[in-house]
Design a protein around this motif. Structure first.
Motif, PDB file in Angstrom:
ATOM      1  N   ARG A 246       0.820  -1.214   0.000  1.00  0.00           N
ATOM      2  CA  ARG A 246       0.000   0.000   0.000  1.00  0.00           C
ATOM      3  C   ARG A 246       0.852   1.262   0.000  1.00  0.00           C
ATOM      4  O   ARG A 246       0.385   2.340   0.380  1.00  0.00           O
ATOM      5  CB  ARG A 246      -0.964  -0.036   1.191  1.00  0.00           C
ATOM      6  N   ASN A 247       2.066   1.139  -0.463  1.00  0.00           N
ATOM      7  CA  ASN A 247       2.957   2.287  -0.617  1.00  0.00           C
ATOM      8  C   ASN A 247       2.562   3.026  -1.901  1.00  0.00           C
ATOM      9  O   ASN A 247       2.721   2.517  -3.012  1.00  0.00           O
ATOM     10  CB  ASN A 247       4.410   1.804  -0.697  1.00  0.00           C
ATOM     11  N   GLY A 252       0.858   3.653  -6.687  1.00  0.00           N
ATOM     12  CA  GLY A 252      -0.091   4.685  -7.088  1.00  0.00           C
ATOM     13  C   GLY A 252      -0.991   5.110  -5.941  1.00  0.00           C
ATOM     14  O   GLY A 252      -1.040   4.481  -4.883  1.00  0.00           O
ATOM     15  N   GLU A 253      -1.714   6.181  -6.160  1.00  0.00           N
ATOM     16  CA  GLU A 253      -2.556   6.748  -5.107  1.00  0.00           C
ATOM     17  C   GLU A 253      -3.761   5.873  -4.769  1.00  0.00           C
ATOM     18  O   GLU A 253      -4.295   5.940  -3.666  1.00  0.00           O
ATOM     19  CB  GLU A 253      -3.033   8.147  -5.519  1.00  0.00           C
ATOM     20  N   THR A 257      -7.785   0.328  -4.036  1.00  0.00           N
ATOM     21  CA  THR A 257      -8.694  -0.092  -5.100  1.00  0.00           C
ATOM     22  C   THR A 257      -8.139  -1.315  -5.819  1.00  0.00           C
ATOM     23  O   THR A 257      -6.946  -1.373  -6.139  1.00  0.00           O
ATOM     24  CB  THR A 257      -8.899   1.042  -6.121  1.00  0.00           C
ATOM     25  N   PHE A 258      -9.006  -2.291  -6.071  1.00  0.00           N
ATOM     26  CA  PHE A 258      -8.624  -3.471  -6.844  1.00  0.00           C
ATOM     27  C   PHE A 258      -8.666  -3.102  -8.322  1.00  0.00           C
ATOM     28  O   PHE A 258      -9.722  -3.014  -8.934  1.00  0.00           O
ATOM     29  CB  PHE A 258      -9.591  -4.622  -6.546  1.00  0.00           C
ATOM     30  N   ARG A 259      -7.483  -2.871  -8.900  1.00  0.00           N
ATOM     31  CA  ARG A 259      -7.406  -2.405 -10.294  1.00  0.00           C
ATOM     32  C   ARG A 259      -6.267  -3.138 -11.004  1.00  0.00           C
ATOM     33  O   ARG A 259      -5.115  -2.697 -10.990  1.00  0.00           O
ATOM     34  CB  ARG A 259      -7.181  -0.890 -10.336  1.00  0.00           C
ATOM     35  N   PRO A 260      -6.551  -4.269 -11.654  1.00  0.00           N
ATOM     36  CA  PRO A 260      -5.504  -5.040 -12.335  1.00  0.00           C
ATOM     37  C   PRO A 260      -4.768  -4.251 -13.414  1.00  0.00           C
ATOM     38  O   PRO A 260      -3.610  -4.556 -13.724  1.00  0.00           O
ATOM     39  CB  PRO A 260      -6.272  -6.222 -12.934  1.00  0.00           C
ATOM     40  N   GLU A 261      -5.423  -3.247 -13.980  1.00  0.00           N
ATOM     41  CA  GLU A 261      -4.812  -2.499 -15.084  1.00  0.00           C
ATOM     42  C   GLU A 261      -3.509  -1.821 -14.684  1.00  0.00           C
ATOM     43  O   GLU A 261      -2.697  -1.489 -15.552  1.00  0.00           O
ATOM     44  CB  GLU A 261      -5.802  -1.452 -15.607  1.00  0.00           C
TER      45      GLU A 261
END
Length: 345
Positions: A246-247, A252-253, A257-261
């Motif tokens: 979670r760094n 990223g900010e 959020t679960f974001r595979p992209e």
């Protein structure tokens, strides 16, 4: 076996409530039994932890977490054992000892890890003892099933909570599934080439690391300089995967959020930096030696599950239950599962 058993318990005309947190664990344990000693424990046949191996392993891992963070508890436990008698042997260790004794008495030609270890011992008996082999098989069975089950649960749970991700994943899987008959197993060499599936797996490993405590190391006698600070020699240091994952400077900010992209769309140097800091399997010389087997199991399991079933969380408004310890095990993950119509070649 997993697919067949789940088909026997579900219907093709409507959803069936399935305790998926349990079923992926049954799969993981039976799979490791086959890999290590060519014996399935029978969990997929019965659909339950009938001999207490899973419960016993959970108890050991909880104690491991407690003892690792508070070593004085080990001293207290030894005093108790001395006063009131030694603790009963863990059932998985008893099983491991028995199956190795049986293999030594009646050798087989089965291509499993136990025979690989025994072949190494035969070639170099001075470097590998039966005690070493027992410890290795025991750790393979003890440590492997829980972390594999944790990761499989995380993938199913977070994808089910993100219809957009599920649609993209199913569309990508369809590009190879249609080349195989419904009864064929899709090779890992094919599934591992799918970029979005890989991104989903990496993102699941990131957002729900399978280890909840720090991966410990000890600084050398001369000490070490870490992040600009001098740490004295002999100091226990480590990284908690949940913290580094979670760094925001690395991932990223939107780290919650679960974001595979994020594993596909960013600059190549940023993606490599994220991969370098993905700590679910550790890193460097402390990298989990079972990582390659685990990744093969994950790719094949997820492909087959999405191929044969459609599913959703039974209570999407309710969060699952997570036990924060050495292993971050999840429970209360019931899913409504329906048999999918097979895709034709």
């Amino acid at each position: 076996m997993f697919t067949n058993q789940l088909r026997n318990r579900t219907r093709d005309d409507g959803p069936t409530n399935v305790d998926m947190s349990l079923w992926v664990h049954l799969f993981a344990f039976d799979c490791l039994g086959e890999l290590n000693v060519s014996k399935k424990f029978g969990y997929l046949d019965t659909g339950r932890d009938f001999n207490g191996f899973i419960e016993g392993s959970d108890n050991v891992l909880i104690k491991t977490g407690l003892f690792g963070q508070a070593p004085f508890l080990q001293v207290i436990r030894r005093l108790i054992d001395t006063r009131w008698g030694a603790e009963k042997l863990n059932p998985v260790l008893k099983y491991t000892t028995a199956v190795i004794r049986q293999r030594l008495e009646k050798p087989t030609e089965t291509p499993d890890m136990l025979n690989s270890f025994l072949a190494l011992r035969q070639a170099q008996p001075d470097k590998l003892s039966i005690r070493d082999i027992t410890g290795s098989i025991y750790i393979n069975l003890m440590a492997g099933h829980d972390v594999l089950a944790v990761t499989l649960r995380a993938i199913l749970y977070y994808v089910a909570r993100s219809p957009r991700v599920e649609d993209k994943l199913r569309a990508e899987l369809a590009t190879i599934i249609t080349h195989y008959r419904p009864t064929d197993a899709i090779p890992y060499t094919e599934t591992s080439k799918l970029p979005y599936l890989g991104a989903v797996i990496n993102e699941s490993l990131r957002i729900h690391g399978n280890l909840g405590l720090i991966n410990e190391r000890v600084t050398p006698p001369e000490g070490a300089r870490i992040d600009g600070y001098h740490i004295p020699g002999g100091t226990i240091v480590g990284i908690n995967p949940w913290v580094i994952h979670r760094n925001t400077e690395i991932f990223g900010e939107d780290v919650e959020t679960f974001r595979p992209e994020r594993w596909l769309d960013g600059p190549e140097d940023s993606i490599q930096e994220m991969k370098r800091n993905l700590f679910s399997f550790g890193a460097g010389p402390r990298m989990c030696i079972g990582k390659n087997i685990a990744m093969m199991q994950i790719y094949k399991f997820i492909t087959q599950f999405y191929r044969h079933f459609t599913f959703e969380l039974a209570s999407p408004e309710k969060d699952w239950h997570v036990i924060g310890n050495w292993v971050t095990k999840q429970t209360e993950m019931d899913m409504l599962v329906t048999q999918a119509k097979p895709m034709q070649v």
